[in-house]
Design a protein around this motif. Sequence first.
Motif, short mmCIF file in Angstrom:
data_model
loop_
_atom_site.label_atom_id
_atom_site.label_comp_id
_atom_site.label_asym_id
_atom_site.label_seq_id
_atom_site.Cartn_x
_atom_site.Cartn_y
_atom_site.Cartn_z
N ALA A 76 7.99 -2.80 -13.29
CA ALA A 76 10.11 -3.30 -12.29
C ALA A 76 9.29 -4.15 -10.63
CB ALA A 76 10.93 -2.46 -12.53
N GLU A 77 8.35 -3.12 -10.13
CA GLU A 77 7.42 -3.52 -9.20
C GLU A 77 6.74 -4.90 -9.06
OE1 GLU A 77 8.54 -1.42 -6.26
OE2 GLU A 77 9.54 0.07 -7.52
N VAL A 78 7.49 -5.54 -7.90
CA VAL A 78 6.63 -6.79 -7.75
C VAL A 78 5.19 -6.52 -8.06
CG1 VAL A 78 6.26 -8.54 -6.45
CG2 VAL A 78 8.18 -8.01 -6.82
N THR A 79 4.65 -5.42 -6.72
CA THR A 79 3.30 -4.87 -6.66
C THR A 79 2.45 -4.48 -7.85
OG1 THR A 79 4.08 -2.80 -5.49
CG2 THR A 79 3.98 -4.53 -3.57
N ASP A 80 2.76 -4.08 -8.68
CA ASP A 80 2.13 -3.91 -9.91
C ASP A 80 1.73 -4.76 -10.58
OD1 ASP A 80 2.96 -1.21 -9.25
OD2 ASP A 80 4.53 -1.48 -10.93
N TYR A 81 1.58 -5.89 -9.98
CA TYR A 81 1.42 -7.46 -11.04
C TYR A 81 0.27 -8.17 -9.49
CZ TYR A 81 5.23 -7.39 -13.44
OH TYR A 81 6.34 -6.81 -14.72
N ASP A 82 -0.22 -6.98 -8.54
CA ASP A 82 -1.26 -8.14 -8.37
C ASP A 82 -2.64 -7.70 -8.74
OD1 ASP A 82 -2.69 -4.73 -7.62
OD2 ASP A 82 -1.12 -4.81 -6.15
N ILE A 83 -3.59 -8.36 -8.05
CA ILE A 83 -5.38 -8.65 -8.28
C ILE A 83 -5.87 -7.69 -8.61
CG2 ILE A 83 -6.66 -9.19 -6.60
CD1 ILE A 83 -6.54 -10.67 -9.45
N GLU A 84 -5.67 -6.26 -8.81
CA GLU A 84 -5.86 -4.94 -8.37
C GLU A 84 -5.67 -4.36 -9.78
OE1 GLU A 84 -5.38 -1.86 -5.53
OE2 GLU A 84 -7.72 -3.00 -4.18
N HIS A 85 -3.95 -4.91 -10.25
CA HIS A 85 -3.63 -3.87 -11.15
C HIS A 85 -4.03 -5.00 -12.44
CE1 HIS A 85 -0.71 -1.89 -8.23
NE2 HIS A 85 -0.90 -1.45 -9.54
N LEU A 86 -3.65 -6.53 -12.30
CA LEU A 86 -4.69 -7.04 -13.21
C LEU A 86 -6.00 -7.18 -13.64
CD1 LEU A 86 -2.35 -10.38 -12.37
CD2 LEU A 86 -1.27 -8.81 -13.66
N SER A 87 -6.85 -6.43 -12.57
CA SER A 87 -8.27 -7.09 -12.98
C SER A 87 -8.86 -5.17 -13.59
CB SER A 87 -8.92 -7.07 -12.16
OG SER A 87 -8.69 -6.15 -10.45
N GLY A 88 -7.32 -4.41 -12.93
CA GLY A 88 -7.73 -3.12 -13.43
C GLY A 88 -7.53 -3.16 -14.94
N ASP A 89 -6.37 -3.76 -14.91
CA ASP A 89 -6.41 -4.24 -16.77
C ASP A 89 -6.92 -4.06 -17.87
OD1 ASP A 89 -3.64 -3.26 -15.90
OD2 ASP A 89 -2.56 -5.19 -16.32
N LEU A 90 -8.01 -5.25 -17.00
CA LEU A 90 -8.85 -5.73 -18.34
C LEU A 90 -10.18 -4.81 -18.19
CD1 LEU A 90 -8.59 -9.50 -16.48
CD2 LEU A 90 -7.98 -8.87 -18.95
N ILE A 91 -10.35 -4.19 -17.05
CA ILE A 91 -11.81 -3.38 -17.40
C ILE A 91 -11.01 -1.78 -18.06
CG2 ILE A 91 -12.82 -1.13 -15.62
CD1 ILE A 91 -13.36 -4.46 -14.74
N ALA A 92 -9.79 -1.53 -18.00
CA ALA A 92 -9.30 -0.39 -18.82
C ALA A 92 -9.37 -1.22 -20.50
CB ALA A 92 -8.15 0.07 -18.41
N LEU A 93 -9.41 -2.43 -20.50
CA LEU A 93 -9.23 -2.65 -21.65
C LEU A 93 -10.89 -2.92 -22.47
CD1 LEU A 93 -7.43 -4.35 -24.26
CD2 LEU A 93 -7.76 -6.12 -22.99
N GLY A 116 -10.69 -12.91 -9.49
CA GLY A 116 -10.68 -12.19 -8.85
C GLY A 116 -11.01 -10.78 -9.64
N LEU A 117 -11.47 -10.64 -10.81
CA LEU A 117 -11.71 -9.66 -11.02
C LEU A 117 -13.35 -9.78 -11.54
CD1 LEU A 117 -11.91 -7.91 -13.94
CD2 LEU A 117 -11.80 -9.61 -15.50
N THR A 118 -13.56 -11.18 -11.08
CA THR A 118 -15.32 -11.32 -11.17
C THR A 118 -16.10 -10.94 -9.16
OG1 THR A 118 -15.27 -12.99 -12.44
CG2 THR A 118 -17.31 -12.28 -11.04
#
Length: 314
Positions: A76-93, A116-118
Amino acid sequence: MFNPTDFPKPTLISVNGVELEVYEAGRQNAGEPIVLCHGWPEHAFSWRHQMAALAAAGYHVIVPNQRGYGNSSRPAEVTDYDIEHLSGDLIALLDHYGYEDATFVGHDWGAMVVWGLTLLHPNRVNKVINLSLPYQERGEKPWIEFLEEILGGDYYFVHFNRQPGVADAVMDKNTFRFLRNLYRKNEPLRAPEPGMAMINLANAETPLGEPLMNDSELAVFVSAFETSGFRGSINWYRNLDRNWRLLADVNPIIQQPTLMIYGDRDAIPRSENLTEFVPNVEVVHLDCGHWIQQEKPEETNEAILRWLEQQDAS
């Protein structure tokens, strides 16, 4: 044309506090991961033409619907879609599959995430392949202020931030029409219209150019967004200034071998100083618009596979 029933069935995988809907090909090629990251407003299905080709070339192909998309979580939170979260999803994958690093491929917003992830996790990325969106140099001003000064308040990046919820509601109401009008190729050149481009597209009765895909392919995207709505995916745009701050102190140079693929008729501008920030880059141009890997699937596959082969040989 691609038959959607040929697309692999997804798995829901819990990572980084969310569930991601993940499609795979070439599981037998464990140890050679390549992660494909879609753009906006897209879906893992946008990589349908690449998955089998990469699997046949010996890769374990991992294609998530990123957060906000498809049946993946939509926080729900807008800040849950920042580059830390988005790249964190890929690292966790990567952690989920037990991989130290992988080759990452991004198109459009997916390319922004891969850049950003890189920068944030350089030791987890061994090669970069990005389509359409080149590396964006971090300027002196936050992105939205900068874009508003140059392109005005109706520019969709700015509008999404300054008038939250307005465009989301129009697209949710006109999902089929918006996506049908957006996914086009060979569009005639035309003067910019007044108003906000994405709202105009959602309201336009008649599409321009030619359809990018057949009706059954388009139906996959329409069905996904009718289920998810557009808010989660648009929240990626609402973090541009936050990402600008989050990336303030990272080393801005990408050292990994990189392939940049442009569509010569894409509206996104080329980078004039790409090699300053991405010194190990090779650039390929294809004669197409924005939806590169869907508009020119064979040429895209050929460019990617040729470059990967060269990297493995060097």
